[in-house]
Design a protein around this motif. Structure first.
Motif, PDB file in Angstrom:
ATOM      1  N   PRO A 177     -13.804   3.491   6.167  1.00 21.82           N
ATOM      2  CA  PRO A 177     -13.576   2.040   6.155  1.00 21.82           C
ATOM      3  C   PRO A 177     -13.440   1.507   4.735  1.00 21.82           C
ATOM      4  N   THR A 178     -12.421   0.677   4.537  1.00 19.53           N
ATOM      5  CA  THR A 178     -12.177   0.088   3.217  1.00 19.53           C
ATOM      6  C   THR A 178     -12.218  -1.440   3.243  1.00 19.53           C
ATOM      7  N   GLY A 179     -12.291  -2.011   4.443  1.00 22.25           N
ATOM      8  CA  GLY A 179     -12.176  -3.454   4.571  1.00 22.25           C
ATOM      9  C   GLY A 179     -10.779  -3.906   4.904  1.00 22.25           C
ATOM     10  N   ASP A 180      -9.794  -3.019   4.734  1.00 24.03           N
ATOM     11  CA  ASP A 180      -8.415  -3.325   5.100  1.00 24.03           C
ATOM     12  C   ASP A 180      -8.171  -2.965   6.566  1.00 24.03           C
ATOM     13  N   ASP A 181      -7.051  -3.415   7.093  1.00 22.60           N
ATOM     14  CA  ASP A 181      -6.681  -3.131   8.471  1.00 22.60           C
ATOM     15  C   ASP A 181      -6.506  -1.628   8.656  1.00 22.60           C
TER      16      ASP A 181
ATOM     17  N   VAL B  20     -10.943  11.899  -0.766  1.00 23.51           N
ATOM     18  CA  VAL B  20      -9.582  11.518  -1.167  1.00 23.51           C
ATOM     19  C   VAL B  20      -9.523   9.997  -1.237  1.00 23.51           C
ATOM     20  N   HIS B  21      -9.213   9.459  -2.406  1.00 23.86           N
ATOM     21  CA  HIS B  21      -9.123   7.997  -2.518  1.00 23.86           C
ATOM     22  C   HIS B  21      -8.014   7.627  -3.485  1.00 23.86           C
ATOM     23  N   GLY B  22      -7.619   6.360  -3.405  1.00 19.57           N
ATOM     24  CA  GLY B  22      -6.515   5.859  -4.206  1.00 19.57           C
ATOM     25  C   GLY B  22      -5.510   5.128  -3.332  1.00 19.57           C
ATOM     26  N   HIS B  23      -4.353   4.835  -3.884  1.00 21.42           N
ATOM     27  CA  HIS B  23      -3.269   4.227  -3.118  1.00 21.42           C
ATOM     28  C   HIS B  23      -2.877   5.175  -1.989  1.00 21.42           C
ATOM     29  N   PRO B  24      -2.452   4.636  -0.828  1.00 23.21           N
ATOM     30  CA  PRO B  24      -2.089   5.531   0.288  1.00 23.21           C
ATOM     31  C   PRO B  24      -1.126   6.648  -0.100  1.00 23.21           C
ATOM     32  N   GLU B  25      -0.167   6.352  -0.967  1.00 18.28           N
ATOM     33  CA  GLU B  25       0.764   7.404  -1.370  1.00 18.28           C
ATOM     34  C   GLU B  25       0.050   8.506  -2.148  1.00 18.28           C
TER      35      GLU B  25
ATOM     36  N   THR C  38      -7.491   1.290  -3.900  1.00 16.59           N
ATOM     37  CA  THR C  38      -7.367   1.425  -5.353  1.00 16.59           C
ATOM     38  C   THR C  38      -8.633   0.963  -6.067  1.00 16.59           C
ATOM     39  N   ASP C  39      -9.627   0.488  -5.295  1.00 14.50           N
ATOM     40  CA  ASP C  39     -10.917   0.106  -5.864  1.00 14.50           C
ATOM     41  C   ASP C  39     -11.750   1.373  -6.033  1.00 14.50           C
TER      42      ASP C  39
END
Length: 318
Positions: A302-306, A274-279, A210-211
């Motif tokens: 890569p986003t820094g999340d798992d 494509v970016h945003g919340h996974p949904e 969401t960044d």
């Protein structure tokens, strides 16, 4: 929602052996396909051999194996090996790649790419069927080649295609076309060059965060790296983005990467990444399917999340 939902392997930052548990989980999550790429990381085939053993339900594919970086016989042998591991579940995607990869990184010669792809597909059809091949193609000659282990079920062959000539070649000689770096609104133009029943596979860059600023910054780095390569620049000229991308390309040609990145409008990044919340990302990928893509391949940035958690979050809604 597509009846097929693919994931590009391997994931960034995860060693190949550490993918085992995730790959075994993919069918339960709703993923039907695992596809690989080949640039300067893993080769296109090793991740698929592992996936064939770990999750025998998955359909597997290369998107793509370049036709210039292996001899035709080696390419046929490698494809036959994967097809033996995954009978009826493997698609061999081949393509010209680019001068950067073929010449700059592999010391080859990037010449007459359309003809080389055409000739390679013709050779592969015969070789993977177990035929003894002796032929003078336009771009290479083969003398008395026969696979010692032809696959019981030869793989489908797809062609990486960006513009009309290669798209028509894919529709005429192959089992489908593979494309990338396009927006959902571009799919109709690509599909118009194919036969109505031609399968279209699309690699889709997905940055589930969401960044928005971070996603756009990463997107700009990728866009300036790829869409300044001649084959991709020509693709987006054909798609209608030539004028809006020209300032980026001119800055890149001057050696000013910072200016090249700054010249890319937000709307271009939002169209191609494509970016945003996974949904939200899942819904956007579905819009490619609605536009005519047969198999979406999610290529996770890569986003820094798992990344494993993100793969689960991006699984198709069921």
């Amino acid at each position: 929602m597509s009846s097929r939902w693919g994931l590009s392997l391997p994931l960034t930052g995860i060693p190949l052996p550490a993918h085992r548990d995730l790959v075994r989980e993919l069918p339960d999550l709703g993923y039907t396909d695992a596809w690989s790429a080949e640039t300067a990381g893993c080769d296109a085939f090793t991740p698929l051999v592992l996936a064939a053993e770990w999750a025998p339900q998955l359909r597997l594919g290369t998107a793509i194996a370049p036709v210039f970086t292996r001899g035709p016989g080696v390419l046929a042998m490698t494809a036959a090996s994967v097809a033996e591991m995954a009978p009826g579940r493997f698609t061999l995607g081949v393509g010209a790649s680019s001068s950067v990869i073929v010449e700059g990184w592999n010391g080859g010669v990037f010449r007459r790419p359309y003809q080389r792809v055409r000739d390679t597909v013709a050779f592969l059809r015969a070789a993977l069927a177990g035929e003894k091949v002796s032929a003078d193609y336009d771009t290479f000659s083969i003398s008395r080649f026969r696979l010692e282990r032809p696959p019981a079920m030869p793989p489908e062959i797809m062609v990486a295609a960006l513009r009309p000539g290669m798209l028509r070649l894919a529709a005429r000689l192959a089992d489908g076309a593979i494309t990338n770096w396009l927006a959902p609104t571009d799919v109709a133009k690509v599909k118009a060059e194919l036969k109505p029943d031609t399968e279209l596979v699309a690699r889709i860059l997905v940055c589930p965060t969401t960044d928005k600023d971070a996603a756009r910054a990463l997107g700009r780095l990728l866009i300036s790296s790829y869409l300044t390569v001649p084959v991709y620049a020509a693709f987006h000229e054909w798609l209608g983005r030539g004028e809006v991308l020209r300032p980026m390309q001119e800055a890149w040609a001057r050696g000013d990467r910072a200016a090249a990145n700054a010249a890319i409008p937000d709307r271009v990044v939002d169209e191609l990444i494509v970016h945003g919340h996974p949904e939200e990302c899942r819904e956007r990928v579905s819009s490619y399917v609605d536009a005519g893509v047969s198999v979406p391949i999610l290529s996770l940035l890569p986003t820094g999340d798992d990344p494993v958690g993100l793969v689960r979050a991006l699984a198709p809604a069921r």
